[in-house]
Enzyme design. Structure first.
Site, mmCIF file in Angstrom:
data_model
loop_
_atom_site.group_PDB
_atom_site.id
_atom_site.type_symbol
_atom_site.label_atom_id
_atom_site.label_comp_id
_atom_site.label_asym_id
_atom_site.label_seq_id
_atom_site.Cartn_x
_atom_site.Cartn_y
_atom_site.Cartn_z
ATOM 1 N N ARG A 102 -9.317 -0.249 4.393
ATOM 2 C CA ARG A 102 -9.011 0.038 3.034
ATOM 3 C C ARG A 102 -9.832 -1.082 2.274
ATOM 4 O O ARG A 102 -10.165 -0.813 0.990
ATOM 5 C CB ARG A 102 -7.501 -0.281 2.835
ATOM 6 N N ILE A 146 5.544 -4.611 9.882
ATOM 7 C CA ILE A 146 5.655 -3.991 8.363
ATOM 8 C C ILE A 146 5.321 -2.570 8.535
ATOM 9 O O ILE A 146 3.968 -2.226 8.305
ATOM 10 C CB ILE A 146 4.994 -4.734 7.189
ATOM 11 N N LYS A 206 0.054 -9.945 8.167
ATOM 12 C CA LYS A 206 0.148 -8.478 8.788
ATOM 13 C C LYS A 206 -1.043 -7.860 9.085
ATOM 14 O O LYS A 206 -2.211 -8.028 8.531
ATOM 15 C CB LYS A 206 0.690 -7.833 7.439
ATOM 16 N N THR A 209 0.942 -1.303 0.134
ATOM 17 C CA THR A 209 -0.070 -0.009 0.096
ATOM 18 C C THR A 209 0.767 1.249 0.001
ATOM 19 O O THR A 209 0.514 2.266 -0.851
ATOM 20 C CB THR A 209 -0.808 0.122 1.119
ATOM 21 N N TYR A 263 -2.506 -10.522 4.558
ATOM 22 C CA TYR A 263 -2.638 -9.106 5.106
ATOM 23 C C TYR A 263 -4.010 -8.667 4.983
ATOM 24 O O TYR A 263 -4.927 -8.567 4.268
ATOM 25 C CB TYR A 263 -1.970 -8.236 3.767
ATOM 26 N N TYR A 320 -12.942 -3.904 -2.009
ATOM 27 C CA TYR A 320 -13.716 -3.693 -2.669
ATOM 28 C C TYR A 320 -15.122 -4.487 -2.807
ATOM 29 O O TYR A 320 -16.298 -4.036 -2.539
ATOM 30 C CB TYR A 320 -13.825 -3.051 -4.014
#
Length: 296
Positions: A142, A205, A165, A49, A137, A112
């Site tokens: 997001r 991270i 993550k 990202t 992740y 999405y």
């Protein structure tokens, strides 16, 4: 290839520099990689990202990975983001990552389209079948959907998935996974870096490691060696910077700092991302002027 036992420490989700024409600036990228490698980081994540993955074409990812691998000379693991919201595309990119010789891939929860937990688990199962180590992740702010502890646990049980993550926005998921003695979890939310170490995370991270790698590596070292008080103090000294880095959309503030320090040539981003506001620029300049040794 990266193993779950090696998944510990501070991994840098490295920015993707662009030149004045909007093309990937490989010279700045290589300079940044070498600067980070000299400061004790434990690994690199390309095309995450923070690397503006939505606007970077796969051909550009390949050039970035080759540049990173050449710069670190096999001394640091290189991870590449291959996750999309289409399982077939994710599998294809993961297969291409194998050909690049990376050490692992980072696969985000599909964004999405808001799949069910069952669909998310199936997505990761397909990615893991490619045969390269997968780091899952979770970033619901997001992606629009997050992992339940049950789904995260099931994904971490998959052969080929070596860790997670966790950018879930708190410590609850990590706490539940820690009770299950799951595979390694890395913090993906800088503001929770110390708290997550306390709850069992193996490292992070962390966006801020682009600009203050030594301080974050030191925090991890202190904690790993049992100096939790020292680690807490180091982290608290970083908190004002971390808050500024996320005051506007990542990675615009990070890129401004890196350009300001001459590590990359330009703070440019690709639309729809835009540069930081004048107000934040002034705040970062003020922070830098008083931060002293912390940001050398």
């Amino acid at each position: 290839m990266l193993t779950q036992e090696q998944l510990t420490g501070v991994y840098v989700p490295i920015v993707t520099p662009f030149d004045s024409n909007g093309a990937v600036d490989l010279t700045s990228f290589e300079r940044h990689v070498r600067w980070l490698a000299d400061r004790g980081i434990h690994g690199l994540v390309v095309n995450g990202t923070t690397g503006e993955s939505p606007t970077v074409a796969w051909e550009e990812v390949e050039a970035l990975v080759k540049t990173a691998k050449n710069a670190v000379g096999g001394k640091l693991p290189v991870i590449v983001g291959t996750g999309t919201n289409d399982t077939a595309s994710t599998v294809k990119r993961t297969e291409l990552a194998v050909r690049l010789g990376v050490d692992a891939v980072l696969v985000v929860v599909p964004y999405y389209n808001r799949p069910s937990q069952e669909g998310i688990a199936a997505h990761f199962r397909k990615a893991a079948e490619v045969g390269i180590p997968v780091i899952a992740y979770d970033n619901p702010s997001r992606t629009g959907v997050g992992l339940t502890a049950q789904t995260a646990g099931a994904i971490l049980e998959l052969d080929g998935v070596i860790g997670l993550k966790d950018s879930s926005g708190g410590i609850q998921l990590l706490t539940e996974l820690s009770r299950l003695n799951s595979k390694p979890v890395l913090c993906g939310d800088d503001s929770f870096a110390y708290a997550m170490l306390c709850c069992g995370a193996k490292g992070g991270i962390l966006t801020a490691s682009n600009v203050v790698p030594e301080a974050l590596v030191e925090m991890h070292r202190q904690f790993a060696e049992g100096d939790s008080i020292g680690a807490k103090q180091t982290f608290e000294e970083l908190l004002p910077l971390i808050r500024l880095l996320f005051k506007e959309s990542n990675p615009a503030p990070v890129k401004w700092i890196l350009a300001h320090r001459g590590i990359i040539a330009s703070e440019g981003l690709r639309l729809p991302m835009t540069s930081i506001s004048a107000t934040l620029r002034q705040e970062l300049e003020a922070y830098w002027s008083r931060a002293g040794e912390l940001v050398k």
